[in-house]
Design a protein around this motif. Structure first.
Motif, PDB file in Angstrom:
ATOM      1  N   PRO A 140       0.804  -1.236   0.000  1.00 21.52           N
ATOM      2  CA  PRO A 140       0.000   0.000   0.000  1.00 21.52           C
ATOM      3  C   PRO A 140       0.835   1.284   0.000  1.00 21.52           C
ATOM      4  CG  PRO A 140      -0.889  -1.594   1.547  1.00 21.52           C
ATOM      5  CD  PRO A 140       0.419  -2.149   1.080  1.00 21.52           C
ATOM      6  N   ALA A 141       1.946   1.303   0.709  1.00 23.96           N
ATOM      7  CA  ALA A 141       2.740   2.535   0.785  1.00 23.96           C
ATOM      8  C   ALA A 141       3.300   2.911  -0.589  1.00 23.96           C
ATOM      9  CB  ALA A 141       3.880   2.362   1.790  1.00 23.96           C
ATOM     10  N   THR A 142       3.820   1.906  -1.305  1.00 21.77           N
ATOM     11  CA  THR A 142       4.389   2.181  -2.635  1.00 21.77           C
ATOM     12  C   THR A 142       3.297   2.544  -3.627  1.00 21.77           C
ATOM     13  OG1 THR A 142       6.175   0.600  -2.173  1.00 21.77           O
ATOM     14  CG2 THR A 142       5.843   1.279  -4.466  1.00 21.77           C
ATOM     15  N   VAL A 143       2.170   1.855  -3.540  1.00 16.47           N
ATOM     16  CA  VAL A 143       1.059   2.173  -4.451  1.00 16.47           C
ATOM     17  C   VAL A 143       0.594   3.609  -4.225  1.00 16.47           C
ATOM     18  CG1 VAL A 143      -1.343   1.643  -4.985  1.00 16.47           C
ATOM     19  CG2 VAL A 143       0.289  -0.218  -4.672  1.00 16.47           C
ATOM     20  N   THR A 144       0.471   3.995  -2.953  1.00 19.27           N
ATOM     21  CA  THR A 144       0.060   5.370  -2.655  1.00 19.27           C
ATOM     22  C   THR A 144       1.092   6.375  -3.176  1.00 19.27           C
ATOM     23  OG1 THR A 144      -1.122   4.628  -0.667  1.00 19.27           O
ATOM     24  CG2 THR A 144      -0.535   6.967  -0.806  1.00 19.27           C
ATOM     25  N   ARG A 145       2.369   6.044  -3.014  1.00 18.79           N
ATOM     26  CA  ARG A 145       3.427   6.950  -3.494  1.00 18.79           C
ATOM     27  C   ARG A 145       3.372   7.076  -5.008  1.00 18.79           C
ATOM     28  NH1 ARG A 145       8.654   6.004  -5.019  1.00 18.79           N
ATOM     29  NH2 ARG A 145       8.548   3.829  -4.285  1.00 18.79           N
ATOM     30  N   TYR A 146       3.123   5.969  -5.706  1.00 21.94           N
ATOM     31  CA  TYR A 146       3.012   6.008  -7.169  1.00 21.94           C
ATOM     32  C   TYR A 146       1.819   6.863  -7.595  1.00 21.94           C
ATOM     33  CZ  TYR A 146       6.593   2.531  -8.328  1.00 21.94           C
ATOM     34  OH  TYR A 146       7.772   1.877  -8.528  1.00 21.94           O
ATOM     35  N   HIS A 147       0.694   6.685  -6.903  1.00 19.30           N
ATOM     36  CA  HIS A 147      -0.491   7.484  -7.249  1.00 19.30           C
ATOM     37  C   HIS A 147      -0.227   8.979  -7.041  1.00 19.30           C
ATOM     38  CE1 HIS A 147      -3.486   3.896  -6.786  1.00 19.30           C
ATOM     39  NE2 HIS A 147      -3.015   4.006  -8.019  1.00 19.30           N
TER      40      HIS A 147
END
Length: 354
Positions: A157-164
């Protein structure tokens, strides 16, 4: 019948007609007065000599006019695209001298126009190169992040949020770039529409600084304003605010951390001046005349980073200021440089939207 013929032929015909008419008149008078013998011969001889002298003078003058007119034509034909018009040697008649001066001014304006066109074309090519680079880099990054999300390579989730968040930032930056390109195209096409009205520069400065406060805080740059709240100017508040905001953002981006950007609004005679001073370390003297050109970014130290624009902000600011019949300039001052906008206090030429 002779208006399309040579000046020499026209003058010769005028002289012949004048001499023939005079001779005919004298002959008629001589016959009517019954002048005969020696007096008659004297009169006719004087008239003939006067006619020949008049015809000779007309031919000499005509030859001279033909010569100088051909010299003027030759001077025009000798002009190359990179040269100015050089008048033919010698003294020209008043009318042809006026034409020669008009041609000289016209060719000078044409040469200056060609130079501006070449400079603009070079700026356009540079702009296309910069914009292509600025578009390609974030698009490549967004494509890589989207593909990673689609393929499930990134799942935490942290990386996905950062990508978004990164994709959102890049989309916003590209949107601003497109807006700048659209604004610049309106300026160059003469389609910028102003709605001028009396505004207070103090309020304008306050609004602009409030809008860039977050950017300055993130960069660690202090903002300061020196303006009278009721200092009036006749302008389009939205467009002038955009021009000032572009200058302030440019100053923030090139001012190091813990530096200060100062915005001033002062009255001077029949004009008002808005200035933005930064701590960028100054601009090379050779670059000062070019800072308002499209896509100009100067030395590597001032080249764009991730938070930079497409190099259009200063060009847009100049277009907006000139549309207000004002002037914009930049000078090195103190620890940085100072951008200054000069505007007329009242703008009768801006009484109606343009």
């Amino acid at each position: 019948m002779l208006r399309g013929r040579s000046i020499g032929i026209t003058l010769a015909v005028v002289a012949v007609v004048t001499v023939a008419a005079t001779l005919a008149g004298v002959v008629a008078i001589t016959i009517e007065m019954i002048i005969d013998g020696h007096p008659k011969n004297v009169v006719l001889t004087v008239v003939a000599i006067a006619g020949l002298v008049g015809l000779g003078v007309a031919l000499v003058v005509a030859r001279r006019l033909v010569k100088v007119s051909r010299g003027l034509v030759a001077a025009v034909e000798a002009v190359s695209p990179s040269q100015d018009f050089v008048p033919p040697p010698g003294r020209l008649p008043a009318e042809l001298d006026t034409i020669s001066k008009a041609l000289e001014q016209a060719y000078r304006r044409l040469r200056e126009g060609r130079e501006r066109e070449r400079a603009l074309e070079g700026a356009r090519r540079e702009l296309v190169a910069w914009v292509s680079h600025d578009l390609r880099t974030p698009l490549a990054g967004m494509r890589a992040m989207v593909e990673a999300l689609e393929d499930g390579v990134v799942q935490d989730p942290a990386t996905v949020t950062r990508y978004h968040n990164q994709i959102r930032l890049e989309v916003d930056r590209l949107s601003h770039m497109v807006d700048d390109l659209f604004e610049l195209s309106r300026i160059h096409a003469g389609a910028l529409r102003l709605t001028p009205r009396p505004i207070g520069l103090g309020d304008l400065v306050a609004d602009v600084l409030a809008g860039v406060e977050a950017l300055a805080g993130a960069k660690g740059v202090r903002l300061a304003a020196e303006a009278e709240p009721v200092l009036p100017v006749y302008a389009d508040a939205a467009e002038l605010g955009r021009a000032l905001r572009n200058l302030v953002i440019n100053a923030i981006r090139h001012t190091p951390e813990d530096g200060t950007v100062v915005v001033r609004a002062v009255a001077a005679d029949d004009a008002v001046r808005l200035s933005v001073a930064d701590c960028c370390g100054g601009i090379p003297e050779d670059d000062l005349p070019r800072v308002f050109e499209v896509a100009f970014r100067g030395e590597a130290a001032r080249s764009p980073g991730p938070d930079r624009g497409a190099g259009l902000g200063l060009a847009i600011a100049r277009g907006i200021v000139e549309a207000h019949e004002g002037a914009i300039a930049v000078v090195n001052e103190g620890a940085g440089c100072r951008f200054e906008i000069s505007l007329p206090v009242s703008g009768p030429a801006l009484a109606d939207p343009i």
